[in-house]
Design a protein around this motif. Structure first.
Motif, PDB file in Angstrom:
ATOM      1  N   ASN A 303       0.825  -1.199   0.000  1.00 35.74           N
ATOM      2  CA  ASN A 303       0.000   0.000   0.000  1.00 35.74           C
ATOM      3  C   ASN A 303       0.867   1.259   0.000  1.00 35.74           C
ATOM      4  O   ASN A 303       1.646   1.489   0.924  1.00 35.74           O
ATOM      5  CB  ASN A 303      -0.917  -0.008   1.224  1.00 35.74           C
ATOM      6  CG  ASN A 303      -1.983   1.073   1.151  1.00 35.74           C
ATOM      7  OD1 ASN A 303      -2.242   1.634   0.089  1.00 35.74           O
ATOM      8  ND2 ASN A 303      -2.619   1.369   2.269  1.00 35.74           N
ATOM      9  N   ARG A 304       0.777   2.035  -1.083  1.00 34.50           N
ATOM     10  CA  ARG A 304       1.392   3.347  -1.240  1.00 34.50           C
ATOM     11  C   ARG A 304       2.897   3.326  -1.464  1.00 34.50           C
ATOM     12  O   ARG A 304       3.481   4.378  -1.734  1.00 34.50           O
ATOM     13  CB  ARG A 304       1.067   4.255  -0.035  1.00 34.50           C
ATOM     14  CG  ARG A 304      -0.401   4.346   0.321  1.00 34.50           C
ATOM     15  CD  ARG A 304      -0.663   5.458   1.306  1.00 34.50           C
ATOM     16  NE  ARG A 304      -0.561   6.762   0.652  1.00 34.50           N
ATOM     17  CZ  ARG A 304      -1.541   7.348  -0.033  1.00 34.50           C
ATOM     18  NH1 ARG A 304      -2.705   6.737  -0.160  1.00 34.50           N
ATOM     19  NH2 ARG A 304      -1.355   8.519  -0.593  1.00 34.50           N
ATOM     20  N   SER A 305       3.570   2.206  -1.360  1.00 34.56           N
ATOM     21  CA  SER A 305       5.022   2.213  -1.509  1.00 34.56           C
ATOM     22  C   SER A 305       5.518   0.903  -2.094  1.00 34.56           C
ATOM     23  O   SER A 305       4.866  -0.136  -1.993  1.00 34.56           O
ATOM     24  CB  SER A 305       5.703   2.470  -0.160  1.00 34.56           C
ATOM     25  OG  SER A 305       5.541   1.363   0.697  1.00 34.56           O
ATOM     26  N   ALA A 306       6.701   1.008  -2.707  1.00 30.27           N
ATOM     27  CA  ALA A 306       7.478  -0.161  -3.125  1.00 30.27           C
ATOM     28  C   ALA A 306       8.725  -0.200  -2.256  1.00 30.27           C
ATOM     29  O   ALA A 306       9.308   0.839  -1.933  1.00 30.27           O
ATOM     30  CB  ALA A 306       7.846  -0.067  -4.601  1.00 30.27           C
ATOM     31  N   GLN A 307       9.137  -1.410  -1.895  1.00 27.17           N
ATOM     32  CA  GLN A 307      10.279  -1.557  -1.005  1.00 27.17           C
ATOM     33  C   GLN A 307      11.288  -2.496  -1.641  1.00 27.17           C
ATOM     34  O   GLN A 307      10.914  -3.445  -2.334  1.00 27.17           O
ATOM     35  CB  GLN A 307       9.829  -2.082   0.359  1.00 27.17           C
ATOM     36  CG  GLN A 307       8.783  -1.192   1.013  1.00 27.17           C
ATOM     37  CD  GLN A 307       8.320  -1.698   2.364  1.00 27.17           C
ATOM     38  OE1 GLN A 307       9.104  -2.241   3.124  1.00 27.17           O
ATOM     39  NE2 GLN A 307       7.038  -1.521   2.647  1.00 27.17           N
ATOM     40  N   ILE A 308      12.559  -2.233  -1.395  1.00 23.22           N
ATOM     41  CA  ILE A 308      13.641  -3.049  -1.946  1.00 23.22           C
ATOM     42  C   ILE A 308      14.458  -3.596  -0.782  1.00 23.22           C
ATOM     43  O   ILE A 308      14.852  -2.844   0.127  1.00 23.22           O
ATOM     44  CB  ILE A 308      14.527  -2.233  -2.907  1.00 23.22           C
ATOM     45  CG1 ILE A 308      13.681  -1.709  -4.079  1.00 23.22           C
ATOM     46  CG2 ILE A 308      15.685  -3.071  -3.417  1.00 23.22           C
ATOM     47  CD1 ILE A 308      14.445  -0.821  -5.043  1.00 23.22           C
ATOM     48  N   PHE A 309      14.720  -4.905  -0.816  1.00 22.22           N
ATOM     49  CA  PHE A 309      15.454  -5.582   0.242  1.00 22.22           C
ATOM     50  C   PHE A 309      16.708  -6.229  -0.333  1.00 22.22           C
ATOM     51  O   PHE A 309      16.734  -6.656  -1.494  1.00 22.22           O
ATOM     52  CB  PHE A 309      14.588  -6.665   0.896  1.00 22.22           C
ATOM     53  CG  PHE A 309      13.354  -6.140   1.587  1.00 22.22           C
ATOM     54  CD1 PHE A 309      13.348  -5.906   2.946  1.00 22.22           C
ATOM     55  CD2 PHE A 309      12.196  -5.894   0.855  1.00 22.22           C
ATOM     56  CE1 PHE A 309      12.209  -5.434   3.580  1.00 22.22           C
ATOM     57  CE2 PHE A 309      11.049  -5.429   1.479  1.00 22.22           C
ATOM     58  CZ  PHE A 309      11.060  -5.198   2.842  1.00 22.22           C
TER      59      PHE A 309
END
Length: 640
Positions: A303-309
């Motif tokens: 929701n509302r964001s993309a995340q990179i790990f």
């Protein structure tokens, strides 16, 4: 005188007649009085019987009211338990309530609807069932509510001096045939998350002498020994591995973690082993997962964001969020895709926009406008210049990053749910709500194959993926199946004017609910699928047999993605988690390592410079199909 006397004698007879009449009246009165007494007695008896019936009815009403109240209290308790435990992660205590999943309902503006909410057909649960309560706590509550406790689990008697075996449970998952939320048998009482429970231990490996026996009654008799318990025969379930009882599986055909387990098909040789590497917690539903081309990073959309790990450490590297967007309401990122060089990340969202992020600087390099509905699938070309997108507006579009223009539009008759590009970049495939998979020539835009028909899917197609050699294509559908198609396209012919029907060569059946995502491993040896039944299954594409079933989430598995470098795969779920898993041959799990260099396959460009070559995985998936009359060719629109 004589006449007078005679007259007197006649008058004397009258009183005697009167007496007779009076006697008759008296007799009738007495008779009627007796009858009235009988009637009154009968009425009294009937009144007494009515009183007894009335008292019985009152007692029944009281018992019914008490029973109704008891069941209402029990339903309320179970409802509270479901609300409190439905999203627990197996670490004890109830976590914060999950936010509602993305609302993607039926209609031209909103093609998908609450995959995890349990709405719609197919009779499949949307959310995971409530976690089982501790057996002792459950019995105490039942005694307080005067509900008979369930029958105790029978524990096999062990020989003296042999400690009972107590395997660790899988917190948060009911054991037995109900482990997957389906089945016909009620689950056995199990423990709460983090607690231990007793299982019937297996019989001893060798006969143990029974020391409880006294001296031999007959000196000629043989010593009495305990016989090993017979191993229960495994039922023949085919590829429906969720129907197998985890407790009855031999150690070599199952694997359990702290909050996950895997069952290996007992009917086929075991060729794989699986283990959990990292759990990536999120604040909302994880709609999509995708590895970078070098396998070192993984991106997720929520929701509302993309995340990179970082894949090796599991640490979050960056979070990409457009701060200019209105903060009211939800905005789910339904598709993410790395550029081949790893510098950019493309995201597709509910606001109909495609954003291309500069990862290092955390700024938006391009924003593509043109789709009229939500964007469900993205695919970055290997030349790093073009992006393909699929949307609910019934189009597949191709975008040029350098010019910022829509260079190609392929239109169909219903919403596009997923897109995939063949490895050589010559074919574009799209799955749709109308049960079909279409394949176009990427150079001419002609529709050259439609994968449908009697052997095709019976409901909306959620996911498509090409095989590494580009000669086959797999598709996953709301009909709970995966299909493999043989493509008849002659790729050496530049212009194809006809449309052929692809041949369905394999059908993979075994999931209990919607198939939401499909992919193939880079070596093409395994098909993997994620489903609303919360399971991930690996399939042999040659035999169509299921190799293993992995239960590692407590909600729908929305997205699966293999690492391009092999050895790893990722899953994204409605339980607000993404997970990275290791996949290796059995007995070969080793310390985690990554290649220092990556040999990229050569790029393939078309004669006019137009390039498309990558593998697309689904980001979000449709729930409600809209059947449309399929055409034989799609409209081609070129943007200047």
């Amino acid at each position: 005188m004589s006449g007078m006397y005679n007259s007197h004698r006649g008058m004397v007879a009258a009183p005697s007649r009167l007496n007779e009449l009076l006697d008759q009246v008296r007799a009738e009165f007495e008779t009627q009085q007796v009858r009235n007494g009988d009637y009154e007695l009968k009425i009294q008896q009937q009144v007494q019987e009515m009183d007894v019936i009335r008292q019985t009815v009152f007692q029944l009403e009281a018992a019914h009211t008490a029973m109704k109240q008891k069941y209402e209290d029990e339903i309320a308790r179970l409802t509270r338990e479901l609300d409190a435990r439905g999203g627990a992660h197996g670490h004890g205590g109830a976590p914060p309530p999950q936010p509602a999943p993305p609302s993607i309902g039926h209609g031209p503006r909103d093609l998908f609807g609450g995959i995890m909410s349990g709405q719609g057909g197919q009779n499949g649960p949307g959310l995971a069932p409530p976690q089982p309560q501790d057996q002792q706590q459950q019995q105490q509550q039942q005694q307080q509510q005067h509900i008979p406790p369930p029958p105790p689990v029978a524990v096999q008697q062990l020989p003296p001096n042999q400690p009972p075996q107590q395997p660790q449970p899988v917190p948060g998952y009911a054991q037995g045939s109900f482990m997957n939320g389906y089945g016909t048998q009620p689950p056995l009482p199990t423990a709460s998350p983090g607690a231990k429970r007793s299982r019937p231990p297996p019989g001893p490996g060798t006969p143990q002498q029974n020391q409880s026996q006294g001296p031999y009654q007959d000196p000629r008799a043989s010593p009495q020994v305990a016989r090993p318990s017979p191993v229960p025969a495994l039922p023949s379930v085919g590829n429906n591995l969720a129907d197998l009882n985890l407790d009855h599986m031999p150690p070599g055909q199952k694997k359990e973690g702290s909050d996950w387990f895997a069952i290996f098909n007992p009917r086929v040789p075991r060729m794989l082993d699986v283990d959990l590497v990292h759990t990536l917690e999120h604040h909302s539903v994880v709609c999509c997962v995708r590895f970078s081309q070098d396998g070192k990073y993984i991106a997720t959309g929520c929701n509302r964001s993309a995340q990179i790990f970082d894949v090796q450490t599991g640490h979050k590297v960056t979070q990409l969020q457009d701060e200019t967007v209105d903060r009211d309401g939800d905005l789910y990122i339904r598709s993410v895709c790395f550029s081949p060089d790893g510098r950019y990340l493309a995201t597709g969202a509910e606001d109909k926009q495609i954003r291309v992020w500069d990862i290092q600087n955390r700024v938006i390099r391009h924003t593509f406008h043109g789709h009229e509905q939500d964007i469900y699938s993205l695919d970055f070309a290997r030349n790093g210049r073009h992006i393909a997108s699929g949307s609910g507006d019934r189009t597949v579009r191709v975008w040029d990053i350098d010019s910022g223009q829509n260079v190609l539009t392929l239109s169909i008759e219903d919403g596009v749910t997923t897109v995939a590009i063949s490895p050589d970049g010559k074919l574009v495939a799209a799955g749709s709500l109308d049960k079909s998979v279409r394949v176009w020539d990427a150079h001419t835009g002609y529709l050259i194959e439609r994968l449908e028909g009697p052997d095709g899917h019976r409901d909306s197609v959620y996911s498509v993926a090409f095989s590494p050699n580009g000669r086959e294509l797999v598709s996953g559908s709301l009909d709970k199946t995966i299909k493999m198609w043989e493509l008849h396209t002659t790729r050496n012919v530049p212009n194809i004017t006809g449309t052929t029907r692809g041949k369905c060569t394999k059908t993979f059946e075994g999931h209990k609910d919607f198939v939401l995502s499909v992919a193939l491993t880079p070596d093409g040896k395994w098909v993997l699928s994620g489903s609303k039944d919360r399971g991930v299954q690996f399939w042999d594409p040659v035999t169509a047999s299921a190799q293993l079933m992995l239960q590692g989430h407590k909600n729908s598995v929305i997205s699966v993605a293999p690492s391009p470098t092999g050895g790893l795969f990722a899953t994204g779920s409605g339980d607000m988690r993404a997970r990275i898993w290791r996949l290796v041959p059995p007995n070969s799990l080793s310390p985690f390592s990554f290649p220092n260099t990556l040999e990229m396959p050569p790029s393939h460009a078309l004669s006019d410079g137009f390039f498309l070559s990558s593998l697309s995985l689904p980001a979000w998936h449709p729930l409600t199909p809209q059947t449309a009359n399929g055409g034989e060719c799609a409209d081609l629109v070129s943007a200047s």
